[in-house]
Design a protein around this motif. Structure first.
Motif, mmCIF file in Angstrom:
data_model
loop_
_atom_site.group_PDB
_atom_site.id
_atom_site.type_symbol
_atom_site.label_atom_id
_atom_site.label_comp_id
_atom_site.label_asym_id
_atom_site.label_seq_id
_atom_site.Cartn_x
_atom_site.Cartn_y
_atom_site.Cartn_z
ATOM 1 N N MET A 1 -0.258 -2.059 2.970
ATOM 2 C CA MET A 1 -1.249 -1.621 3.780
ATOM 3 C C MET A 1 -2.685 -1.442 2.985
ATOM 4 S SD MET A 1 -1.275 2.042 6.092
ATOM 5 C CE MET A 1 -1.173 3.255 4.674
ATOM 6 N N VAL A 2 -3.744 -1.757 3.659
ATOM 7 C CA VAL A 2 -5.087 -1.710 2.966
ATOM 8 C C VAL A 2 -5.579 -0.350 3.435
ATOM 9 C CG1 VAL A 2 -7.379 -2.491 2.677
ATOM 10 C CG2 VAL A 2 -5.408 -4.218 2.694
ATOM 11 N N ILE A 3 -6.013 0.564 2.889
ATOM 12 C CA ILE A 3 -6.654 1.845 2.829
ATOM 13 C C ILE A 3 -8.163 1.563 2.966
ATOM 14 C CG2 ILE A 3 -6.816 3.931 2.242
ATOM 15 C CD1 ILE A 3 -4.046 3.929 1.055
ATOM 16 N N ASP B 1 -8.075 -1.493 -7.270
ATOM 17 C CA ASP B 1 -6.595 -1.757 -6.974
ATOM 18 C C ASP B 1 -5.781 -0.413 -7.611
ATOM 19 O OD1 ASP B 1 -7.233 -4.151 -5.986
ATOM 20 O OD2 ASP B 1 -6.666 -5.305 -8.073
ATOM 21 N N GLN C 1 0.699 8.791 -0.722
ATOM 22 C CA GLN C 1 0.804 8.972 0.690
ATOM 23 C C GLN C 1 2.439 8.771 1.163
ATOM 24 O OE1 GLN C 1 -1.236 5.986 2.816
ATOM 25 N NE2 GLN C 1 -1.703 7.548 4.513
ATOM 26 N N ALA C 2 3.049 7.757 0.508
ATOM 27 C CA ALA C 2 4.517 7.426 0.890
ATOM 28 C C ALA C 2 5.468 8.656 0.400
ATOM 29 C CB ALA C 2 4.680 6.145 -0.051
ATOM 30 N N GLN D 1 -6.313 2.131 -4.993
ATOM 31 C CA GLN D 1 -5.670 2.087 -3.850
ATOM 32 C C GLN D 1 -3.806 2.229 -4.089
ATOM 33 O OE1 GLN D 1 -6.756 0.094 -0.730
ATOM 34 N NE2 GLN D 1 -4.893 0.134 0.127
ATOM 35 N N THR D 2 -3.287 1.718 -5.084
ATOM 36 C CA THR D 2 -2.058 1.775 -5.469
ATOM 37 C C THR D 2 -1.734 3.233 -5.428
ATOM 38 O OG1 THR D 2 -2.192 -0.363 -6.729
ATOM 39 C CG2 THR D 2 -0.322 1.411 -6.971
ATOM 40 N N ILE E 1 -3.302 6.070 -3.896
ATOM 41 C CA ILE E 1 -3.298 6.528 -2.803
ATOM 42 C C ILE E 1 -2.118 6.143 -1.996
ATOM 43 C CG2 ILE E 1 -4.269 6.735 -0.863
ATOM 44 C CD1 ILE E 1 -6.979 6.214 -2.494
ATOM 45 N N GLU E 2 -1.772 4.970 -1.985
ATOM 46 C CA GLU E 2 -0.537 4.418 -1.432
ATOM 47 C C GLU E 2 1.037 5.178 -1.652
ATOM 48 O OE1 GLU E 2 -0.484 0.370 -1.849
ATOM 49 O OE2 GLU E 2 -2.032 0.053 -0.425
ATOM 50 N N GLU E 3 0.796 5.299 -2.746
ATOM 51 C CA GLU E 3 2.401 5.887 -3.815
ATOM 52 C C GLU E 3 2.406 7.357 -3.284
ATOM 53 O OE1 GLU E 3 5.107 5.530 -7.645
ATOM 54 O OE2 GLU E 3 3.001 4.422 -7.431
#
Length: 94
Positions: free
Chosen positions: A1-3, A74, A84-85, A77-78, A80-82
């Motif tokens: 998913m792109v934030i 990158d 957030q998950a 983004q990584t 934030i995604e981690e």
């Protein structure tokens, strides 16, 4: 998913951040999930949680570190995604 970098990062009220010697641990009190960050990750989360947008945090970090802009994008983004998950941050859309 792109934030979207126009959004911002918020630390939920049930998440604690403790910093020690430049490194930090994030702990979700509800799920008991924790996540350790090195000094660079700690700086990223501090910038993200205090900036008006992810883009503003990115711009600030780009000034502070000698890093390729795409690599920083990158990595941010990584991270934030981690986080957030694991329920350790929320991304608020602009």
């Amino acid at each position: 998913m792109v934030i979207s970098f126009a959004g911002r990062v918020k630390i939920p009220s049930d998440v604690l951040i403790r910093e020690l010697d430049g490194e930090s641990v994030l702990l979700n009190l509800d799920s008991e999930t924790y996540f350790g960050l090195d000094d660079v990750g700690t700086r990223m989360i501090l910038c993200l949680s205090n900036a008006a947008s992810i883009q503003a945090a990115y711009d600030q970090l780009l000034e502070e570190y000698d890093v390729d802009p795409e690599t920083l994008r990158d990595d941010l983004q990584t991270l934030i995604e981690e986080l957030q998950a694991h329920g350790l941050v929320e991304v608020i859309s602009a």
